[in-house]
Design a protein around this motif. Structure first.
Motif, PDB file in Angstrom:
ATOM      1  N   GLY B  77     -86.367  51.748   0.647  1.00 48.33           N
ATOM      2  CA  GLY B  77     -84.962  51.401   0.863  1.00 48.33           C
ATOM      3  C   GLY B  77     -84.007  52.541   0.553  1.00 48.33           C
ATOM      4  O   GLY B  77     -82.795  52.415   0.704  1.00 48.33           O
ATOM      5  N   TRP B  78     -84.570  53.614   0.102  1.00 47.81           N
ATOM      6  CA  TRP B  78     -83.744  54.757  -0.296  1.00 47.81           C
ATOM      7  C   TRP B  78     -83.155  55.398   0.963  1.00 47.81           C
ATOM      8  O   TRP B  78     -83.853  55.692   1.931  1.00 47.81           O
ATOM      9  CB  TRP B  78     -84.623  55.742  -1.090  1.00 47.81           C
ATOM     10  N   ASP B  79     -81.883  55.628   0.919  1.00 50.05           N
ATOM     11  CA  ASP B  79     -81.205  56.186   2.073  1.00 50.05           C
ATOM     12  C   ASP B  79     -81.761  57.541   2.471  1.00 50.05           C
ATOM     13  O   ASP B  79     -81.892  57.867   3.647  1.00 50.05           O
ATOM     14  CB  ASP B  79     -79.708  56.313   1.772  1.00 50.05           C
ATOM     15  N   GLU B  80     -82.104  58.306   1.444  1.00 51.08           N
ATOM     16  CA  GLU B  80     -82.558  59.661   1.738  1.00 51.08           C
ATOM     17  C   GLU B  80     -83.891  59.660   2.471  1.00 51.08           C
ATOM     18  O   GLU B  80     -84.194  60.583   3.225  1.00 51.08           O
ATOM     19  CB  GLU B  80     -82.649  60.475   0.453  1.00 51.08           C
ATOM     20  N   VAL B  81     -84.719  58.634   2.208  1.00 47.03           N
ATOM     21  CA  VAL B  81     -85.984  58.532   2.940  1.00 47.03           C
ATOM     22  C   VAL B  81     -85.688  58.336   4.418  1.00 47.03           C
ATOM     23  O   VAL B  81     -86.276  58.987   5.281  1.00 47.03           O
ATOM     24  CB  VAL B  81     -86.834  57.377   2.368  1.00 47.03           C
ATOM     25  N   ARG B  82     -84.782  57.426   4.683  1.00 45.92           N
ATOM     26  CA  ARG B  82     -84.406  57.212   6.079  1.00 45.92           C
ATOM     27  C   ARG B  82     -83.777  58.481   6.659  1.00 45.92           C
ATOM     28  O   ARG B  82     -84.022  58.855   7.798  1.00 45.92           O
ATOM     29  CB  ARG B  82     -83.441  56.036   6.178  1.00 45.92           C
TER      30      ARG B  82
END
Lengths: 285, 745
Positions: B77-82
């Motif tokens: 859910g981490w934005d940076e992963v996306r």
């Protein structure tokens, strides 16, 4: 004496508003909607939408640097305005991240740019105008104010009735290393910069430069060139605002309002002062 | 059977020890069952501990899994992963800086990477612990969480895109085993956790059953084992103590009293007449009752013993003493003499045998009656005994015959004793008994040195010969045997002859039977044959007179009779005797009174259907012991045998006896038959006697028929049977005619 009376009046209003907050006002206000829209750059952005009353002018409130719409200053301001019946849209800039929900840390890779940010805001302004059929009052907080200025420069044609810039700052040249520090593992393009409150800000030179360009000079120039009425609200105790910057703003064509003793974020009771100022400005729109 | 030779039964010690062994064995069995129960309990506890440990392990794994899922959920859910999936240009930098510094990664993470929607790593990284491409089975809408055979957990979860699709994947490699070993457990030892080889990737829920581990020692079980061991040891000690007490009690209360009883009972062997077994009381009431019962039994046994002693003494007296005179009887003489023959040979001791005979005793009996005759015998025995030395014994061996065995007495000493006795008899006034004429003895003496066994064996015959010398009219009534007497008697037998005769008697060798026909006037044929014994010697057939002298001198009459019985029976069974006839067999005096006579003759009873069998007995043998003889002969007559009174008229024939004799036929002595040839008074008496006997119902046999005149004479007188050379001479069985034939005068 006038100041004392004004403070007393603000305190009374603050208490009143505080008491009202204690009441179950949720029943009085419209439930916000979560809006998901695909931006021109392909990213999907989220926004909180308070429909409000038709007779009220719509308001778009933009968060500060790397923050989201849930940042307290903008969130409380948006809710308060929504409670007042204003149609309020609180978008979150994608900063290159689909449906971004949290603030982007300084240390994250920053490939977003001011132009992209302004384009996303432009999209939302259009969206809001389409939903309400009325021109939009845009409010920016901190760097969000810079984005609003960038918006005014890139899209002066937008149906914006007023631009309220809260805690307007410029990127200080002394805080930002123009060259940045190279990052070997990033293939030569990525560098670590210092910008705003970020001491490590990995970004490409182009992306970094899009923000770094908004220094005091360009900001003031944008204020002067603004196609819409501009009001600037500063906190009297904002430690990021130097007296020189306040003086230069005062000297600009924009209306300057200063909330005494309020900080950069207008927290605690100063949020009501901010609300008062905004509502006051909205009422005058 | 002696105690040493007897099979010894197990004793009290054996049974006590066996009981102890049984107790110990029982205890061992119980202890074994207890140990088995403890081990079973231990196993059950181990199973429970294993279940608890696996449950705890499952809980811990589940907890870790939840933690990982939370971490993965935060990461996906981490934005940076996306952000990285959407623009992975600076993924290596981001992974090296941002992802590594991401504070929500699991502590047991081995590696983590971000992949695009097709499972490709966002950038090619050489230092990655994960593959550059995920396997297809990991690329699902649901997280993939498996422990792989490499011992690491693969956790792959999708990253949701802005729409409904999957934007990419986050993959982690996690060291579950390391994490599990760092955990503090209650029911297992973390260091002992191990995982066997995995055949395939397993879900975490499957893992608890796959782990190997040790459980911490259970203090409760240890205490239980310790308690049980202590209890068992106490029980062992108690059992051993009880066993020792039991053993000591068994020794004290049973074994020692029983041994005292045993010693007391054994002591009875030395003194069987003791009144009690054991006088002291015994510690156990039951044993004391046994002791009292044994004492009572011993008391009664002692009484019975004394009574039996008295009865034995009486029986012995009856068996070995003559009831009339009080002297030893014939049986005692035979035993004593045979015992003497077995013991004294080899010594230089002189032994003398003195034989007494009362002259004309039968005439005295007939004249004065039996009672007077008995008194005479009692008087004579008393006179003899009054002149004997201490230790000398007097034996009554016949009706009026007495014998003395004198040890350490030579012929002269014996003669002096005989003269003393003779003088004493002469001096006795027999008129007190109502006897007018003098009573005189004839005394025969034989002496020998004991070292010559052969001489000893001949002594009786020698004394007998000497006595008959003494009886001769005109001779001194005391005669000492001399070799001259042998010559006179023509009875000098070579040792070879004696050996032949005794061997023939013992084995039947050289013993043959000759048969002389007996003709019946009434039937006009030979009706039976008299069996006459013959023995073939070195120089032909031994004179029958010699045979009988040898037999009588050695008391072999019964043995000879039995040899004759066997031979006659063999001749009959072989059919050598013409069927329809029969045989007559002479039976000696000793055999007539022998109780076993019936047993000896019984085997011939089966032949009575085909043959007439007549037993010839002399009146002398009958008269001597008429009672015993009658009983024996009556039994034989009842079985089918006939009895003939042989040589009637040769002795002191008494018509009174004849009436009571158990005979079927009377056989006139040859002297009577010859007397018939005279024309005198004697012939008339004999004729009258014949008529008298015929009138009494006895068939009469006339023997000694040697010519036609005698034959005619006896036929006229009424004799039924005749025998003699004129009828037929004795002949071996092979010479007999094959069947019955008419004899002719």
């Amino acid at each position: 004496m006038d100041q004392v009376q004004a403070r007393c009046a603000r305190a009374v209003r603050g208490c009143f508003v505080f008491l009202l907050l204690l009441l179950p006002l949720t029943a009085l206000a419209d439930q916000p909607d979560l809006v998901r829209e695909k931006m021109p750059n392909g990213r999907v952005a989220l926004a909180t939408w308070h429909p409000g009353h038709e007779d009220k002018p719509p308001v778009l409130i933009l968060h500060g640097f790397l923050q989201t719409r849930e940042f307290p200053t903008v969130a409380r301001l948006g809710e308060s305005l929504a409670e007042e019946g204003y149609p309020v849209l609180l978008p979150t800039l994608t900063l290159g991240v689909d449906t971004r929900r949290k603030s982007l840390p300084c240390e994250a890779v920053h490939l977003h740019s001011m132009e992209q940010d302004a384009e996303e805001v432009a999209y939302w302004v259009k969206w809001l105008q389409r939903r309400t059929g009325k021109p939009v009052t845009v409010i920016g907080h901190s760097a969000g104010s810079s984005t609003m200025l960038a918006l005014s420069q890139r899209h002066p044609e937008l149906p914006v009735s007023r631009m309220i810039l809260v805690s307007l700052l410029s990127f200080r040249p002394e805080e930002a290393s123009v060259e940045g520090k190279p990052v070997p593992s990033a293939g030569g393009r990525l560098r670590e910069y210092r910008i705003a409150f970020c001491k490590r800000y990995p970004s490409t030179p182009e992306a970094f430069a899009s923000y770094r360009a908004w220094d005091a000079k360009r900001t003031l120039q944008a204020l002067a060139d603004a196609p819409w009425p501009v009001s600037v609200i500063l906190g009297g105790a904002d430690d990021r605002v130097t007296p020189q910057w306040r003086a230069r703003l005062k000297a600009s064509p924009a209306e300057l309002r200063v909330v005494e003793e309020a900080g950069h974020f207008f927290d605690t009771q100063y949020e009501f002062d901010l609300l008062d100022e905004v509502m006051d400005l909205l009422g005058g729109a | 059977m002696s105690r040493e030779g007897r099979h010894r039964q197990p004793g009290l010690t054996f049974y006590s020890l066996a009981f102890l062994a049984l107790v110990v064995a029982s205890f061992l069995v119980v202890a074994g069952i207890g140990l088995f129960s403890v081990r079973s309990f231990d196993r059950q506890l181990a199973e429970v501990a294993d279940r608890l440990a696996r449950r705890e392990l499952a809980t811990v794994i589940h907890s870790i899994e939840q933690e990982w899922r939370r971490s993965m959920e935060a990461l996906t859910g981490w934005d940076e992963v996306r952000q990285q999936i959407e623009n992975p240009v600076y993924y290596p930098y981001w992974r090296g800086h941002r992802l590594r510094e991401y504070g929500k990664l699991p502590e047991d993470l081995v590696g983590v990477e971000v992949y695009d929607a097709r499972g490709r790593m966002l950038a090619t990284l050489s230092d990655s612990r994960l593959p550059h491409r995920l396997r297809s089975e990991m690329l699902g809408t649901e997280p993939y969480l498996r422990l792989h055979p490499d011992g690491l957990v693969w956790f792959v979860a999708p990253v949701a895109g802005a729409g409904k699709g999957i934007l990419g994947f986050v993959a982690m490699k996690l060291d579950l085993l390391k994490r599990l070993r760092q955990h503090h457990y209650r029911y297992l030892l973390a260091d002992s956790l191990a995982l066997g080889a995995l055949p395939r990737p397993l879900s975490l829920s499957e893992l608890p059953m796959r782990f190997h581990f040790r459980v911490p020692p259970s203090p409760e079980l240890g205490l239980l084992k310790q308690s049980m061991t202590r209890t068992m040891m106490m029980v062992v000690l108690a059992v051993l103590l009880l066993a020792l007490v039991f053993y000591a009690a068994a020794l004290r209360l049973l074994r020692q009293p029983l041994q005292r009883l045993l010693q007391a009972v054994r002591g009875l062997e030395d003194d069987p007449s003791a009144g009690t077994v054991l006088d002291e009381s015994l510690p156990l009431a039951e044993l004391d009752e046994i002791r009292e019962a044994l004492n009572a039994y011993q008391s009664r046994l002692s009484q019975v013993h004394r009574h039996l002693d008295r009865k034995n003494q009486e029986l012995w007296e009856l068996a070995y003493h003559d009831g009339l005179t009080g002297s030893y009887n014939r049986r005692a003489f035979d035993e004593h003499w045979n015992a003497l023959l077995d013991t004294v040979p080899g010594s230089r001791m002189p032994v003398s045998l003195v034989l007494f005979d009362c002259n004309h005793f039968k005439a005295i009996n007939d004249t004065y009656g039996h009672q007077v005759g008995d008194l005479v015998l009692q008087t004579i025995a008393g006179i003899i005994q009054s002149n004997l030395r201490n230790g000398d014994n007097l034996y009554r061996v016949g009706g009026d015959e007495f014998v003395l065995i004198l040890l350490d007495a030579d012929a002269e000493a014996a003669r002096r004793l005989a003269e003393r006795i003779m003088d004493a008899v002469r001096g006795y006034d027999f008129s007190r008994l109502g006897i007018e004429e003098p009573v005189r003895l004839s005394i025969g003496i034989a002496s020998a040195i004991a070292e010559h066994a052969e001489q000893l064996r001949n002594m009786y015959w020698e004394a007998d010969l000497a006595m008959y010398h003494a009886k001769r009219p005109g001779f001194h009534h005391i005669a000492l045997f001399s070799e001259d007497m042998k010559s006179e008697a023509g009875s000098v037998f070579s040792s070879q002859t004696i050996a032949t005769v005794t061997e023939a008697i013992e084995t039947g060798r050289n013993l043959v039977m000759y048969y002389q026909p007996i003709h019946s006037f009434r039937e006009g044929r030979v009706v039976y044959y008299e069996a006459l014994v013959r023995i073939h010697g070195e120089h032909g057939v031994i004179n029958p007179a010699e045979i009988f002298q040898i037999v009588e001198s050695r008391r072999l009459e019964q043995d000879l009779d039995r040899a004759v019985f066997r031979q006659v029976r063999a001749d009959l069974e072989q059919g050598l005797i013409p069927e329809g006839t029969g045989v007559s067999i002479n039976v000696s005096g000793p055999s007539v009174t022998e109780p076993a006579l019936f047993d000896w003759l019984e085997p011939m009873a089966g032949l009575l259907e085909r043959y007439r069998i007549v037993l010839e007995v002399t009146e002398t043998s009958l008269i001597r012991q008429i009672y015993e003889a009658s009983r024996s002969l009556d039994r034989l007559r009842a079985a089918g045998f006939k009895v003939a009174l042989d040589d009637f008229g040769s002795g002191y024939s008494s018509l009174r006896y004849l009436a009571s004799m158990p005979v079927d036929v009377v056989k006139f002595d040859i002297t009577l038959v010859r007397g018939l040839a005279e024309r005198n008074r004697q012939a008339q008496v004999i004729e009258g006697l014949v008529q008298l006997i015929r009138a009494a119902g006895y068939p009469i046999v006339a023997e000694g028929i040697e010519n036609e005149e005698m034959l005619e004479r006896v036929r006229r007188l009424g004799f039924e049977f005749v025998q003699g050379f004129h009828i037929g001479r004795p002949a071996p069985p092979q010479a007999l005619p094959g069947g019955a034939r008419s004899g002719t005068a």
